[in-house]
Structure formats: C-alpha cells, structure tokens
Design an enzyme around this catalytic site. Structure first.
Site, PDB file in Angstrom:
ATOM      1  N   ASP A   1      10.994  44.732  18.320  1.00  0.00           N
ATOM      2  CA  ASP A   1      10.287  46.031  19.346  1.00  0.00           C
ATOM      3  C   ASP A   1      10.291  47.183  18.340  1.00  0.00           C
ATOM      4  O   ASP A   1       9.563  48.403  18.642  1.00  0.00           O
ATOM      5  CB  ASP A   1      11.390  46.359  20.421  1.00  0.00           C
ATOM      6  CG  ASP A   1      10.947  45.583  21.639  1.00  0.00           C
ATOM      7  OD1 ASP A   1       9.783  45.480  21.782  1.00  0.00           O
ATOM      8  OD2 ASP A   1      11.783  45.149  22.341  1.00  0.00           O
TER       9      ASP A   1
ATOM     10  N   GLN B   1      14.314  42.663  26.937  1.00  0.00           N
ATOM     11  CA  GLN B   1      13.306  43.191  27.629  1.00  0.00           C
ATOM     12  C   GLN B   1      13.953  44.593  28.469  1.00  0.00           C
ATOM     13  O   GLN B   1      15.190  44.296  29.254  1.00  0.00           O
ATOM     14  CB  GLN B   1      12.659  42.307  28.774  1.00  0.00           C
ATOM     15  CG  GLN B   1      11.616  42.765  29.677  1.00  0.00           C
ATOM     16  CD  GLN B   1      10.213  43.368  28.901  1.00  0.00           C
ATOM     17  OE1 GLN B   1      10.020  42.595  27.782  1.00  0.00           O
ATOM     18  NE2 GLN B   1       9.731  44.363  29.377  1.00  0.00           N
TER      19      GLN B   1
ATOM     20  N   LYS C   1       4.431  37.316  26.621  1.00  0.00           N
ATOM     21  CA  LYS C   1       5.174  37.294  25.160  1.00  0.00           C
ATOM     22  C   LYS C   1       5.456  35.935  24.850  1.00  0.00           C
ATOM     23  O   LYS C   1       4.992  35.619  23.852  1.00  0.00           O
ATOM     24  CB  LYS C   1       6.437  38.251  25.337  1.00  0.00           C
ATOM     25  CG  LYS C   1       6.482  39.751  25.491  1.00  0.00           C
ATOM     26  CD  LYS C   1       7.540  40.549  25.404  1.00  0.00           C
ATOM     27  CE  LYS C   1       7.297  42.085  25.763  1.00  0.00           C
ATOM     28  NZ  LYS C   1       8.225  42.905  25.850  1.00  0.00           N
TER      29      LYS C   1
HETATM   30  N1  GUN Z   1       9.826  47.612  28.579  1.00  0.00           N
HETATM   31  C1  GUN Z   1       8.628  48.341  28.673  1.00  0.00           C
HETATM   32  N2  GUN Z   1       8.058  48.218  27.432  1.00  0.00           N
HETATM   33  C2  GUN Z   1       8.800  47.562  26.724  1.00  0.00           C
HETATM   34  C3  GUN Z   1       8.819  47.262  25.473  1.00  0.00           C
HETATM   35  O1  GUN Z   1       7.738  47.424  24.473  1.00  0.00           O
HETATM   36  N3  GUN Z   1       9.811  46.451  24.787  1.00  0.00           N
HETATM   37  C4  GUN Z   1      10.888  46.008  25.562  1.00  0.00           C
HETATM   38  N4  GUN Z   1      11.789  45.244  25.154  1.00  0.00           N
HETATM   39  N5  GUN Z   1      10.908  46.396  26.949  1.00  0.00           N
HETATM   40  C5  GUN Z   1       9.864  47.066  27.247  1.00  0.00           C
END
Ligand code: GUN
Length: 278
Positions: free
Chosen positions: A119, A96, A52
């Site tokens: 998100d 996350q 990311k």
């Molecule tokens: N963990 C697995 N997929 C995601 C996601 O799309 N966003 C976040 N913040 N955590 C995750």
C-alpha cells in the site's frame, strides 16, 4: 474537444504488462503472494478485497485472505501481521482500511514490514518518497501519474493544484507531481480563495470527498482535470467534479466511474510485482 481519459483501458494495459512480467519471474523461479486482511464486514471493503484478489489471479500471483471478525483485538491483528512478515512465501501484506475504532490504524500500518507494504503507507516508504529514494508508493496517486503519462500529458513545469491533504492521496500526490517537476500547490478545506487558486492550475487533481463540488467556475480553459472522488448519488456514481458542467472547458478529464478508480488496483498489482523482486 475534451479528451476523456480512459482509466479502464489504461488499467487493463498495465495489468497485461504485469501479467507478462509475472510469467517471466515465474520462469526464474520467483513467485509472489499477497496477503489481504479485512477486519469486520464493511460491504464496500468486501468489494475492494474481492477485486484485489481477482486482480492477483489475473496477473498470476497468489493471494491469501484473512477475514477477521469485527471484535478482533489490536494484539491479535498485530500478531497475524508479525507472522506474515516472517513468512517467506508472502511477498505483500495489505490490511484493508478502515479498521474498527478499537484498533489504532497507525500502529497497524507501522507493524507491516516496509518490504511487504504494497500500500505504501509505512512511514519508511513515505519517507523514501519525500527523499526521492526507491520504495512503495501509495496506489491511487501512482495511478494518477500513469494516467497522465500514458495519455501523453506533460507534467514538467506545469502548475498542479492538488485539492486534499490526506496521507493516502493528497500528500503523496503532491510529492509525486513534484518528482515529475511540476510546480505544486496543495489546497484543502481551509484554503482561502480556493476558486482562484484552482483557476490558476494547468493540472487540477481533486480529492475533496464532496460530490460534484468542483464546477466550471474553478477551472481554467484548457486545463487537465483528474477526479479522485467517488460517491453514490441516488444509485448513480459521481465524482468530486461536476463532469457535465466542466467537460467543455477542459482539454482532458477523468470520468467517474472509469477514470482513477480502476488505476488503484492496477498500481497495487504493480507494487506486488515490485515486492517480489526486492
Ligand atoms: N481503503 C481505502 N483505500 C484503501 C487503500 O488504498 N488501501 C487499503 N489498505 N485500504 C483502503
């Protein structure tokens, strides 16, 4: 001959478009910064977080990372989110998931300002999707829509079956397909006659979390299949769909890896750019 939907290429295309948009915004004096918070050291999460940050660098927005120890309390995490909500320089905030068991995930999601919730998990953004209003949309399902559109696959009037009902994928996926005028069925682990329902799908979106569960017996000849699953199987990656067995039955299918996976980060970057201008 089935079309192999190339998520890697489409994701790159989107990131390149965003890079241009970010440069234009910079010329207007608008800059963005994504704050990424990770609690604990789950190796898979660390890889996602690194990717990311790298994607932010690629499109030209800033990123900050907060790597907090496993023992971080819920209050400490909420305090950090509260601080970042107020910081003007921070346009997007992402925690996350999963967070450690002693932290209430829902509380964390609800603490992030809906305007910085890149998100798309905050109930206000979920509600906006349900009501047809503007908001942030969960990245993986938004990526699936882009895969279909950019591959020239029409959605309107088609019967779409989504297998899976998670908040992150299944539910927003169904709502997005509905917004695109599909007729939508949501199936899940307790669905009766799953095979027959799947066989009636023009577009089958699979997010069940079981390696290679969906074989040709679930698929109508000529259907489009989108595989959201990803599993490591004796060192090899595979999806929820048994790709080799279904390939000759379908008109188009996403591979694993290189299908839906790369789209999630591209759509996260899209949300980060949206966050800069609202
Ligand atoms: N963990 C697995 N997929 C995601 C996601 O799309 N966003 C976040 N913040 N955590 C995750």
């Amino acid at each position: 001959m089935a079309n192999r939907i190339d998520g890697k290429r489409i994701s790159q295309e989107i990131r390149d478009e965003l890079k241009i948009r970010v440069a234009e915004l910079k010329n207007q004096g608008i800059e963005g910064c994504l704050a990424v918070i990770q609690v604990g050291e789950d190796p898979a999460s660390s890889v996602y977080v690194k990717n990311k940050k790298r994607a932010c660098e690629y499109i030209g927005i800033g990123s900050r990372s907060y790597e907090l120890p496993q023992e971080t309390t819920e209050t400490e995490l909420l305090d950090l989110i509260g601080k970042l909500n107020k910081e003007e320089e921070v346009s997007g905030i992402l925690v996350q998931l999963p967070v450690p068991d002693h932290i209430d995930e829902n509380k964390i999601i609800q603490a992030i300002s809906p305007k910085k919730d890149v998100d798309g998990f905050h109930p206000q953004n979920v509600g906006a999707l349900v009501s047809g209003l503007t908001g942030f949309v969960s990245c993986t399902p938004a990526g699936v829509i882009q895969l279909l559109k950019r591959s020239g696959i029409s959605i309107e009037g088609k019967h779409c079956v989504v297998i899976g009902r998670s908040n992150i994928v299944g539910k927003p996926m169904a709502l997005l397909m509905l917004r695109e005028h599909a007729t939508v069925t949501i199936a899940h682990s307790r669905t009766k006659d799953l095979r027959e329902i799947c066989k009636s799908a023009d577009i089958l979106i699979v997010a069940v979390g079981k390696p290679k569960m969906i074989d040709a017996s679930y698929i109508k000849e000529g259907a489009v299949v989108i595989d959201v699953g990803i599993h490591r199987n004796a060192g090899q990656l595979c999806g929820d769909v048994d790709f080799d067995s279904v390939f000759s039955h379908v008109s188009a299918i996403t591979p694993v890896p290189g299908g839906v996976g790369p789209m999630t980060i591209a759509m996260l970057m899209n949300n980060c750019v949206q966050a800069m201008t609202q």
